[in-house]
Design an enzyme around this catalytic site. Structure first.
Site, mmCIF file in Angstrom:
data_model
loop_
_atom_site.group_PDB
_atom_site.id
_atom_site.type_symbol
_atom_site.label_atom_id
_atom_site.label_comp_id
_atom_site.label_asym_id
_atom_site.label_seq_id
_atom_site.Cartn_x
_atom_site.Cartn_y
_atom_site.Cartn_z
ATOM 1 C CE LYS A 60 1.174 1.136 4.579
ATOM 2 N NZ LYS A 60 1.418 2.880 4.752
ATOM 3 C CG ASP B 103 -0.837 -0.412 8.920
ATOM 4 O OD1 ASP B 103 -2.055 0.876 9.138
ATOM 5 O OD2 ASP B 103 0.571 -0.154 7.947
HETATM 6 P P1 ATP Z 1 3.855 -0.323 8.027
HETATM 7 O O1 ATP Z 1 3.786 0.328 6.770
HETATM 8 O O2 ATP Z 1 2.515 -1.194 8.169
HETATM 9 O O3 ATP Z 1 4.770 0.093 8.866
HETATM 10 P P2 ATP Z 1 6.514 -1.974 6.964
HETATM 11 O O4 ATP Z 1 6.267 -1.822 5.753
HETATM 12 O O5 ATP Z 1 7.301 -0.029 7.511
HETATM 13 O O6 ATP Z 1 5.014 -2.059 7.786
HETATM 14 P P3 ATP Z 1 6.965 -4.128 7.227
HETATM 15 O O7 ATP Z 1 7.635 -4.684 6.187
HETATM 16 O O8 ATP Z 1 5.318 -4.685 7.249
HETATM 17 O O9 ATP Z 1 7.290 -2.992 7.552
HETATM 18 O O10 ATP Z 1 7.785 -5.153 7.974
HETATM 19 C C1 ATP Z 1 7.899 -4.365 9.962
HETATM 20 C C2 ATP Z 1 8.460 -5.449 10.551
HETATM 21 O O11 ATP Z 1 7.708 -6.930 10.155
HETATM 22 C C3 ATP Z 1 9.898 -5.999 9.978
HETATM 23 O O12 ATP Z 1 10.752 -5.409 11.059
HETATM 24 C C4 ATP Z 1 9.632 -7.653 10.264
HETATM 25 O O13 ATP Z 1 10.600 -7.918 10.935
HETATM 26 C C5 ATP Z 1 8.755 -7.545 10.424
HETATM 27 N N1 ATP Z 1 7.663 -8.992 9.823
HETATM 28 C C6 ATP Z 1 6.732 -9.797 10.729
HETATM 29 N N2 ATP Z 1 6.205 -11.061 9.966
HETATM 30 C C7 ATP Z 1 6.724 -10.150 8.374
HETATM 31 C C8 ATP Z 1 6.387 -10.317 7.077
HETATM 32 N N3 ATP Z 1 5.938 -11.190 6.452
HETATM 33 N N4 ATP Z 1 6.821 -9.678 5.955
HETATM 34 C C9 ATP Z 1 8.161 -8.494 6.646
HETATM 35 N N5 ATP Z 1 8.202 -8.289 7.711
HETATM 36 C C10 ATP Z 1 7.131 -9.370 8.963
#
Ligand code: ATP
Length: 301
Positions: A18, A146
């Site tokens: 997203k 989210d």
């Molecule tokens: P958001 O935009 O919802 O804040 P994000 O894009 O910044 O999320 P993600 O890629 O979802 O961040 O990852 C955040 C943390 O979640 C990572 O540090 C990771 O260790 C943990 N995590 C747990 N499961 C997953 C997964 N399936 N994919 C990615 N990260 C994951």
């Protein structure tokens, strides 16, 4: 018992990333969460979930991941989503998930949340819709702020901590380039900086966005007007410490973007472009770490 192998249910689902077309933090609540007003948009950059559901086997969850060094146990949101779903339905099955990661991690693109939502949707389908849609949404909200958006997908105005959704039908698709550098931004740290910047949200702050103008422009299919009101309240607290993200934002504008902003609490940035070929050309100019994407619709028919 070999014949029962024919009952194996295999489901493949894309887990879409997203971007935030609008993101404002309105207040800090007594429960520690922040009250948000955000317009979230699913984009075509996605991970893949392949799920096998085998109800005649002993109940267990197995997770394999390709493309990223993530844990495959209860620390992974896919594992947690599967566990919660099986617990809520009271069913027992072997659930084997293969996750192919393509969405950059911790980039503000909700990759983990989207993987969790895709797992819930795959299990929902595999188990013959064993929960109501409302129950599925409640599970999603327990997994993360989210996750409800990722479950619904498409374009949604999100309130509360992000879990109160109002669909916003897009009159026309949008084309964007998402670009990610190597800077690290921790989401809790980003919220701490917001609290400092807005003096603990004591009511004296003016926020800069014009959500109604953006929402109207999206409803009417005017991407150029929508672009003028894309807004992210995290930018003044994150971009000063992220020179790579700033430079990517500038390069997106130089490559012809209508507008370029951070997604979530960063460090990813995205630019909106006038059509698919303009987005592809810009992504090619930016090179590694830049993805030409288009908007994606809702998950529920
Ligand atoms: P958001 O935009 O919802 O804040 P994000 O894009 O910044 O999320 P993600 O890629 O979802 O961040 O990852 C955040 C943390 O979640 C990572 O540090 C990771 O260790 C943990 N995590 C747990 N499961 C997953 C997964 N399936 N994919 C990615 N990260 C994951």
């Amino acid at each position: 018992m070999i014949h029962r192998a024919q009952d194996a249910v295999r489901i493949m689902r894309p887990a879409y990333a997203k971007i935030n077309l609008y993101l404002d933090v309105l207040s800090c609540r007594a429960d520690g969460y922040h009250e948000l007003l955000t317009v979230m948009q699913s984009i075509s950059l996605h991970d893949d979930i392949i799920l096998y559901y085998e109800p005649w086997r002993q109940g267990e969850i197995r997770l394999r991941i390709y493309g990223a060094p993530l844990p495959t146990d209860g620390r992974n949101l896919v594992y947690r989503a599967a566990g919660k779903y099986m617990e809520a339905t009271g069913q027992s099955a072997r659930v084997s998930v293969t996750l192919r990661k393509k969405i950059p991690i911790a980039a503000g693109l909700a990759g983990g949340s989207s993987d969790a939502a895709a797992t819930l949707l795959a299990l929902w389908e595999a188990s013959g819709h064993a929960l109501s849609r409302t129950q599925l949404m409640e599970l999603a909200a327990e997994l993360g702020s989210d996750v409800p958006f990722c479950l619904a997908g498409g374009t949604q105005i999100c309130r509360g901590r992000g879990e109160i959704l109002e669909p916003l039908p897009l009159a026309a698709p949008l084309y964007a380039v998402v670009a990610i550098g190597r800077e690290h931004v921790s989401t809790p740290e980003a919220f701490r900086r917001m609290d400092q910047y807005y003096h603990g949200f004591d009511g004296s702050v003016m926020h800069g966005g014009a959500p109604d103008v953006l929402i109207d422009a999206l409803r009417q299919g005017h991407p150029a007007s929508a672009a003028e009101t894309v807004y992210n309240a995290f930018e003044p607290v994150i971009l000063p410490t992220c020179p790579q993200a700033r430079s990517l934002r500038d390069r997106l504008l130089e490559a012809g973007a209508y507008t370029a902003h951070m997604s979530g609490s960063g460090p990813s940035v995205f630019g909106l472009f006038d059509g698919e070929s303009a987005a592809r050309r810009a992504a090619a100019l930016l090179g590694r770490g830049a993805y030409a994407v288009r908007t994606v619709g809702e998950n529920f028919p």
